[in-house]
Design an enzyme around this catalytic site. Sequence first.
Site, PDB file in Angstrom:
ATOM      1  N   HIS A   1       0.833   8.089   2.430  1.00  0.00           N
ATOM      2  CA  HIS A   1       0.164   7.233   1.631  1.00  0.00           C
ATOM      3  C   HIS A   1      -0.628   7.291   1.432  1.00  0.00           C
ATOM      4  CE1 HIS A   1      -2.205   5.774   5.510  1.00  0.00           C
ATOM      5  NE2 HIS A   1      -2.381   4.987   4.332  1.00  0.00           N
TER       6      HIS A   1
ATOM      7  N   ASP B   1       2.938  10.856   8.932  1.00  0.00           N
ATOM      8  CA  ASP B   1       2.172  10.555   7.356  1.00  0.00           C
ATOM      9  C   ASP B   1       0.813  11.521   7.403  1.00  0.00           C
ATOM     10  OD1 ASP B   1       0.484   8.866   5.093  1.00  0.00           O
ATOM     11  OD2 ASP B   1       0.984   7.109   6.909  1.00  0.00           O
TER      12      ASP B   1
ATOM     13  N   SER C   1      -7.838   5.526   6.263  1.00  0.00           N
ATOM     14  CA  SER C   1      -6.858   6.111   6.007  1.00  0.00           C
ATOM     15  C   SER C   1      -7.049   7.554   6.188  1.00  0.00           C
ATOM     16  CB  SER C   1      -5.770   5.540   5.108  1.00  0.00           C
ATOM     17  OG  SER C   1      -5.365   4.205   5.613  1.00  0.00           O
TER      18      SER C   1
END
Length: 717
Positions: free
Chosen positions: A86, A222, A652
């Site tokens: 992402h 991810d 992240s």
Amino acid sequence: MRRLSFVLLATILFLGKAVADEGMWLPSLIHKLNITEMQQMGLQLSAEDIYSINNSSLKDAVVALDRGSCTAELISGNGLLLTNHHCGYGEIQSHSSVENDYLQYGFWANSYEEELPNPGKSVTFLVRIEDVTDKVLAEVTDDMSEEERRRKTYSTIRELESEAKGDTHYETYVRNFFNSNQYHLFVTETFKDIRMVGTPPNALGKFGGDTDNWMWPRHTADFMLFRVYSGPDGKPADYSEDNIPYQPNYFLPISLQGINEGDFAMVMGYPGGTNRYKTSYGVQYTMDVTNPVRVEVREEKLRIIDDYMASGQKARIQYASKYARSSNYYKYSIGQNRGLENLNIIEKKKNLEDEFTRWVNASSERREKYGNVLDNIAGFYNNIEANRAQEYMAEAMVRGPEIFMFAYRALPMYRLLGDKDFNPDFLEMAKSRITDGIDAFYKDYHAKTDRKVAAALMKLYADNVDPKYHPAFFQEVQKRYKGDFDRYTERMFKRSVFNDKEELMDFLENPKLKTLEKDMAFQAASDIFEKFRELNDLAGENSELLDVGNRLFVAGLMEMQQDKKFYPDANSTMRLTYGQVLDYEPRDGVIYKYYTTTDGYLEKEIPGDDEFHVPERMKELLYSRDFGRYANDDGELVACFITNNDITGGNSGSPVINANGELIGIAFDGNWEAMSSDIAFEPDLQRCINVDIRFVLWVIDKYAGATHLINEMMIVE
């Protein structure tokens, strides 16, 4: 009775607890504040191994992606960079087309020549940190006004930054900490030639979609890979075919030894922002204004975008990244309010403020310095009408429809054309302001969808905000269109050159003032931004009360609790957090195990569903159970695991590192039960969700067949 692992039991007996050490710590200070406790928890490294300015260390492998929007880590001596799927979603989307749909099918470069450049992408390395608090505050006195203090600190900071930069290519900046009670200087190095190397398809990298976002258990691959390139001299350089893969000072070795409950785990990265020292008044504002406005506006915007994306492959590709950006914090805001309420955070904040007040009142000296602090903070929030309008304006008008922000680029040209004696060179500069990035903008722009967004969000703004805060053109909507924003936007888009690339380029060939004077989108944008500036000024009228109050409140807390180790709020500077691999109990009678396996892909599968579709190749591989060296001791392929590390947005893509300094996972999310964590850390519930590095390698190796990338890495069996 629950079974505790031997490691976890030993940890509890030794430390008397099994909770994370709350805090996002500056790596330059861990030798003073944290290293002893970290080593007691199992860390085998020294503070110098983690942060050093004289030798290579872990900090040299961890980078800020795009100035801190995410984190990434180097995993090879040839600049191979690992982050979240992402975090690179915008680049995947920008390279995708109907012919090459990398969102749906993934992408893997088989050589350096096949790696895809990404204009505007950057990674920033930390060179060093220096505490400059004493220097910044050397000439600051208590009797200064806030404006005098601001001018003095600003002047000193500029001098320190300039001195630190010298004649180097480094970047230097000073950040304030603890609400301007402390200051640190950062020296960094930024590389701008970043190329896309590999990404799994959405069905793996985004498995679970919005439904699973912020949730545990999780089964999402991810991750994606970039590569950092430098000039031939090893220094930062703009994109060039002559550039070479960057040779880093350090990169992370990768462990295949896996994880067990109670294992030490630390996360290094660039958390974006927390507000742990926010008062009850600020929390109440967040719950009553900021989050509800964001949810209301984005819910409507997402509904419209979703309808368009369902119309076909081109539409899905165009708006995939936009939808993802908007939906992430839409759901976050819902969860944060829920968490703040469930955990009774306002009451806990009030209890601390009551304790602070009693401490202040116990001393005349403290009353003089801190006696008005909480009253000043409360005073800022007494009249929030303008603040609410500002929040609606930012969400519904500035960040809502795309056409207003884009049309507003023409303001310098509009001003020039109104001056009969303008310099033609300035006009070319004004043109370039409009044309910069124009191809990328219209590639992913659908005027009919944006018109629907504009109509819906303008009506929402009109319905929820006092008319005295409406932009000027709203009067025309009421008089000529009887308040029908749908009719108004139909005419607005027809009478604008900004809704179509060809019309805009024709205008730029021979720009006329009259065209912009009659362009309804440009005129609306001008009204919007004029009102937005006015709202910002109104909302900021009492900001000095808040700034002084927050600074003195934190200073007072640190003075009141002198035995406590304080950590600063996150502000997109490098931080380190440490904790353990642990399960948790989200509610009565429910225990969430600390890891998931790829069996969850098959269990969650909904064929053809956007969120839970499993590709045939993935199913074949999972059913064959050919996990090889990536399996755990029970023959399972671990997909994700959780730790109690203290993280937030910006983390992240952060590396999750074991006690030996080896990479074991990539942080990519927080859990639903602790969505209040940006404001209040909750040790019993807060968990960091990570993709297991063995799953990452298995996807690269077995699913994608990109073994050449595996061969670049230093893997510890």
